[in-house]
Scaffold this active site. Structure first.
Site, PDB file in Angstrom:
ATOM      1  N   ASN A  99       0.893  -1.201   0.271  1.00  0.00           N
ATOM      2  CA  ASN A  99       0.057   0.042   0.023  1.00  0.00           C
ATOM      3  C   ASN A  99       0.745   1.305   0.054  1.00  0.00           C
ATOM      4  O   ASN A  99       1.394   1.497   0.815  1.00  0.00           O
ATOM      5  CB  ASN A  99      -1.029  -0.120   1.127  1.00  0.00           C
ATOM      6  CG  ASN A  99      -1.686   1.286   1.408  1.00  0.00           C
ATOM      7  OD1 ASN A  99      -1.825   2.127   0.350  1.00  0.00           O
ATOM      8  ND2 ASN A  99      -2.450   1.527   2.484  1.00  0.00           N
ATOM      9  N   TRP A 100       0.911   1.914  -1.109  1.00  0.00           N
ATOM     10  CA  TRP A 100       2.074   3.010  -1.417  1.00  0.00           C
ATOM     11  C   TRP A 100       1.315   4.151  -0.863  1.00  0.00           C
ATOM     12  O   TRP A 100       2.218   5.184  -0.716  1.00  0.00           O
ATOM     13  CB  TRP A 100       2.492   3.200  -2.837  1.00  0.00           C
ATOM     14  CG  TRP A 100       3.466   1.959  -3.278  1.00  0.00           C
ATOM     15  CD1 TRP A 100       3.993   1.091  -2.565  1.00  0.00           C
ATOM     16  CD2 TRP A 100       4.121   2.169  -4.488  1.00  0.00           C
ATOM     17  NE1 TRP A 100       4.748   0.607  -3.271  1.00  0.00           N
ATOM     18  CE2 TRP A 100       4.907   1.104  -4.455  1.00  0.00           C
ATOM     19  CE3 TRP A 100       3.700   2.963  -5.819  1.00  0.00           C
ATOM     20  CZ2 TRP A 100       5.706   0.761  -5.550  1.00  0.00           C
ATOM     21  CZ3 TRP A 100       4.609   2.528  -6.875  1.00  0.00           C
ATOM     22  CH2 TRP A 100       5.315   1.261  -6.689  1.00  0.00           C
ATOM     23  N   LYS A 101       0.145   4.239  -0.325  1.00  0.00           N
ATOM     24  CA  LYS A 101      -0.423   5.591  -0.034  1.00  0.00           C
ATOM     25  C   LYS A 101      -0.174   6.754  -0.722  1.00  0.00           C
ATOM     26  O   LYS A 101      -0.098   6.464  -1.879  1.00  0.00           O
ATOM     27  CB  LYS A 101       0.038   5.768   1.603  1.00  0.00           C
ATOM     28  CG  LYS A 101      -0.171   4.212   2.492  1.00  0.00           C
ATOM     29  CD  LYS A 101      -0.139   4.594   3.898  1.00  0.00           C
ATOM     30  CE  LYS A 101      -0.429   3.452   4.726  1.00  0.00           C
ATOM     31  NZ  LYS A 101      -0.362   3.576   6.235  1.00  0.00           N
TER      32      LYS A 101
ATOM     33  N   GLU B  20      -5.947  -4.786  10.691  1.00  0.00           N
ATOM     34  CA  GLU B  20      -4.929  -3.799  10.841  1.00  0.00           C
ATOM     35  C   GLU B  20      -5.182  -2.925  12.234  1.00  0.00           C
ATOM     36  O   GLU B  20      -6.052  -1.934  12.200  1.00  0.00           O
ATOM     37  CB  GLU B  20      -4.787  -2.749   9.712  1.00  0.00           C
ATOM     38  CG  GLU B  20      -4.350  -3.261   8.460  1.00  0.00           C
ATOM     39  CD  GLU B  20      -3.675  -2.395   7.378  1.00  0.00           C
ATOM     40  OE1 GLU B  20      -2.557  -2.176   7.080  1.00  0.00           O
ATOM     41  OE2 GLU B  20      -4.497  -1.299   7.173  1.00  0.00           O
TER      42      GLU B  20
ATOM     43  N   GLU C 121      -7.083   5.168   7.730  1.00  0.00           N
ATOM     44  CA  GLU C 121      -6.709   6.500   7.322  1.00  0.00           C
ATOM     45  C   GLU C 121      -7.600   7.174   6.496  1.00  0.00           C
ATOM     46  O   GLU C 121      -8.335   8.245   6.685  1.00  0.00           O
ATOM     47  CB  GLU C 121      -5.391   6.580   6.518  1.00  0.00           C
ATOM     48  CG  GLU C 121      -4.219   6.476   7.309  1.00  0.00           C
ATOM     49  CD  GLU C 121      -2.990   5.843   6.792  1.00  0.00           C
ATOM     50  OE1 GLU C 121      -3.232   5.743   5.437  1.00  0.00           O
ATOM     51  OE2 GLU C 121      -2.157   5.361   7.536  1.00  0.00           O
TER      52      GLU C 121
ATOM     53  N   HIS D 172      -9.552   1.550   4.631  1.00  0.00           N
ATOM     54  CA  HIS D 172      -8.430   1.852   5.477  1.00  0.00           C
ATOM     55  C   HIS D 172      -8.694   2.744   6.496  1.00  0.00           C
ATOM     56  O   HIS D 172      -9.392   3.865   6.375  1.00  0.00           O
ATOM     57  CB  HIS D 172      -7.398   2.297   4.524  1.00  0.00           C
ATOM     58  CG  HIS D 172      -5.923   2.166   5.108  1.00  0.00           C
ATOM     59  ND1 HIS D 172      -5.745   3.164   6.120  1.00  0.00           N
ATOM     60  CD2 HIS D 172      -5.003   1.213   5.056  1.00  0.00           C
ATOM     61  CE1 HIS D 172      -4.352   2.804   6.279  1.00  0.00           C
ATOM     62  NE2 HIS D 172      -4.091   1.764   5.673  1.00  0.00           N
TER      63      HIS D 172
ATOM     64  N   GLY E 122       1.837   2.564  10.964  1.00  0.00           N
ATOM     65  CA  GLY E 122       2.877   3.374  10.866  1.00  0.00           C
ATOM     66  C   GLY E 122       3.615   3.983  11.949  1.00  0.00           C
ATOM     67  O   GLY E 122       4.145   5.081  12.255  1.00  0.00           O
TER      68      GLY E 122
ATOM     69  N   SER F  99       2.779  -1.799  10.572  1.00  0.00           N
ATOM     70  CA  SER F  99       4.437  -1.918  11.054  1.00  0.00           C
ATOM     71  C   SER F  99       4.893  -2.816  10.374  1.00  0.00           C
ATOM     72  O   SER F  99       5.839  -3.607  11.256  1.00  0.00           O
ATOM     73  CB  SER F  99       4.776  -1.358  12.554  1.00  0.00           C
ATOM     74  OG  SER F  99       3.971  -0.123  12.772  1.00  0.00           O
TER      75      SER F  99
HETATM   76  P1  PGA Z   1       2.408   0.573   7.856  1.00  0.00           P
HETATM   77  O1  PGA Z   1       1.096   0.807   7.218  1.00  0.00           O
HETATM   78  O2  PGA Z   1       3.078  -0.603   7.398  1.00  0.00           O
HETATM   79  O3  PGA Z   1       3.247   1.572   7.252  1.00  0.00           O
HETATM   80  O4  PGA Z   1       2.191   0.612   9.088  1.00  0.00           O
HETATM   81  C1  PGA Z   1       0.008  -0.188   6.890  1.00  0.00           C
HETATM   82  C2  PGA Z   1      -0.952   0.041   6.249  1.00  0.00           C
HETATM   83  O5  PGA Z   1      -1.383   1.190   6.751  1.00  0.00           O
HETATM   84  O6  PGA Z   1      -1.853  -0.544   5.466  1.00  0.00           O
END
Ligand code: PGA
Length: 258
Positions: free
Chosen positions: A13-15, A170, A102, A100, A176, A219
């Site tokens: 997931n490159w966001k 998650e 976010e 997600h 993150g 993470s």
């Molecule tokens: P992260 O993100 O590996 O940077 O914790 C995972 C995600 O949000 O899918």
């Protein structure tokens, strides 16, 4: 039945990261590694990079995914800024990440919106990666299983099957932050989600290991991937930060072989 541990699903997931140039550089290096692995790899770049990533991976076994789709229409409409499931399909996407944390946090996405996105994505034949996780508050006050069960019950539409839906656990406090859930916590929740989702997802196929695919995110890095993948009922990983580095992402993919 437990999941076939040889065939993991590893999702990048490159966001909101990478330019066309840095994405190309990433793939040039990543594709130079020996990717002969039994894991299925999915790369989910931002919308702006989908076409250029597709050009580079089209002849490989890597699948293309997006990070979101419209909840307002499966195809077209006067919805400024939105990208529909049909548009993603048109670009060659096979997967889409939905819900997600976010998106929930910064765009106020609700379970209702997420369910609608799932319906539209499935209508277009996309596989959905449905994200869910508890906050630190839910974890500490002990309500996390109820919270997760409610998210699943409200987000999973009747069109969801073992084949078109991947559940991504998650924990919000692990995304993150550099903090991963412990193996005991992961096994406990994955078993729980397996039990709950088995009742919600239809088993329409005999080819999907006759099981629900539940992947872990939060993470994940090249150091912890191996132990997370060896945990019970973990069928893959959703990787954010560490998927931006081709070497680290490759090590994550190879970690179950080492
Ligand atoms: P992260 O993100 O590996 O940077 O914790 C995972 C995600 O949000 O899918």
């Amino acid at each position: 039945m437990t999941y076939n541990k040889d065939t993991f699903l590893i999702v990048a997931n490159w966001k909101m990261h990478q330019s066309i140039e840095s994405g190309r550089k990433f793939l040039k290096q990543f594709l130079s590694y020996n990717l002969e692995s039994e894991s299925d790899i999915v790369i989910c770049p931002p919308f702006t990079l989908i076409t250029s990533v597709q050009e580079q991976i089209v002849k490989t076994s890597i699948a293309l995914g997006a990070q979101d789709c419209s909840a307002l229409s499966p195809d077209i409409g006067a919805f400024t800024g939105d990208i529909s499931a049909q548009m993603l399909k048109d670009l060659g996407c096979g997967y889409v990440i939905i819900g997600h944390s976010e998106r929930r946090k910064y765009y106020n996405e609700t379970n209702y919106t997420i369910r609608q996105k799932m319906i539209y994505a499935h209508k277009l034949g996309l596989k959905t990666i449905l994200c869910l996780g508890e906050s630190l508050h839910d974890r500490e006050n002990g309500s996390f299983k109820e919270v997760l069960a409610q998210i699943l019950a409200e987000c999973v539409p009747t069109c969801a099957t073992f084949d078109n839906t991947v559940i991504a656990y998650e924990p919000i406090w692990a995304i993150g932050t550099g903090k991963t859930a412990s193996i005991e916590q992961i096994e406990d929740i994955h078993q729980f989600l397996l039990n709950v989702s088995r009742n919600l997802l239809k088993n329409t196929t005999q080819t999907f290991e006759q099981n629900v695919k539940i992947i872990y995110g939060g993470s994940v890095n090249e150091k912890n991937a191996k132990s997370i993948l060896s945990a019970k009922n973990v069928s893959g990983l959703l990787v954010g930060g560490a998927s931006l580095d081709p070497e680290k992402f490759y090590q994550i993919i190879r970690s179950n072989k080492q």
